[in-house]
Design an enzyme around this catalytic site. Structure first.
Site, mmCIF file in Angstrom:
data_model
loop_
_atom_site.group_PDB
_atom_site.id
_atom_site.type_symbol
_atom_site.label_atom_id
_atom_site.label_comp_id
_atom_site.label_asym_id
_atom_site.label_seq_id
_atom_site.Cartn_x
_atom_site.Cartn_y
_atom_site.Cartn_z
ATOM 1 N N THR A 1 77.426 6.356 41.791
ATOM 2 C CA THR A 1 77.278 5.478 42.953
ATOM 3 C C THR A 1 76.199 5.993 43.891
ATOM 4 O O THR A 1 75.369 5.226 44.377
ATOM 5 C CB THR A 1 78.618 5.315 43.698
ATOM 6 O OG1 THR A 1 79.597 4.821 42.775
ATOM 7 C CG2 THR A 1 78.501 4.336 44.858
ATOM 8 N N CYS A 2 76.186 7.298 44.137
ATOM 9 C CA CYS A 2 75.176 7.882 45.027
ATOM 10 C C CYS A 2 73.772 7.712 44.432
ATOM 11 O O CYS A 2 72.826 7.373 45.153
ATOM 12 C CB CYS A 2 75.460 9.353 45.291
ATOM 13 S SG CYS A 2 76.967 9.621 46.250
ATOM 14 N N THR A 3 73.639 7.945 43.143
ATOM 15 C CA THR A 3 72.340 7.780 42.492
ATOM 16 C C THR A 3 71.865 6.338 42.624
ATOM 17 O O THR A 3 70.713 6.089 43.005
ATOM 18 C CB THR A 3 72.423 8.186 41.004
ATOM 19 O OG1 THR A 3 72.829 9.552 40.929
ATOM 20 C CG2 THR A 3 71.081 8.011 40.313
#
Length: 162
Positions: free
Chosen positions: A45-47
């Site tokens: 999700t962060c990527t």
């Protein structure tokens, strides 16, 4: 509890992915800043979120807003993360004391050991003008950033987005 819109953003100094120290107050009087707290480098999700910001970096550049990511990862991890994904913005390591800046901004999740997904758009005077905070595991949408930047540019009443 996350900092409120209109409050003065707490100053801090953290190393970026290259080991250079970045101080929030260095931007005061110069340009607005979008502080993007994210849980962990290399998580899916962060990527995806940071790649979406990179893909839309022009919206920050067009408004002369400094885009800065912050996580509890080490500067070495953040450097690898930035290089792997081609990020053209700074990533700051809130590594030690662990999560200290995230705690100051009220977005550190003690039970998890990292920051929630939270963005603070800070004006040139150092005041929080907009915030975008999502539930754990829920990505922020690029349209929320656009709305926050538009409000900043219009110098309208501060509003929470999302």
């Amino acid at each position: 509890m996350a900092l409120e819109i209109g409050s003065l953003a707490p100053d801090f100094e953290l190393p970026n992915q290259f080991g250079e120290h970045v101080r929030l107050s260095d931007f005061r009087g110069v340009r607005p800043v979008a502080l993007v707290f994210f849980p962990l480098a290399f998580s899916s999700t962060c990527t995806n979120e940071l790649c979406a910001l990179q893909d839309n970096i022009a919206m920050f550049q067009d408004q002369r807003v400094e885009l800065v990511g912050i996580s509890v990862d080490s500067k070495a991890t953040l450097r690898s993360f930035a290089e792997s994904n081609g990020y053209d913005f700074e990533l700051l390591a809130d590594f030690w004391p662990h999560g200290a800046v995230s705690k100051e901004y009220g977005v550190f999740l003690e039970q998890k050991g990292f920051a929630n997904r939270a963005t603070f758009v800070i004006d040139v005077q150092g005041r929080i003008k907009a915030s975008i905070i999502s539930e754990p595991g829920v990505a922020r949408d690029v349209t929320e950033y656009k709305a926050a930047l538009d409000r900043l540019a219009a110098c309208s009443t501060p509003v929470a987005v999302g």
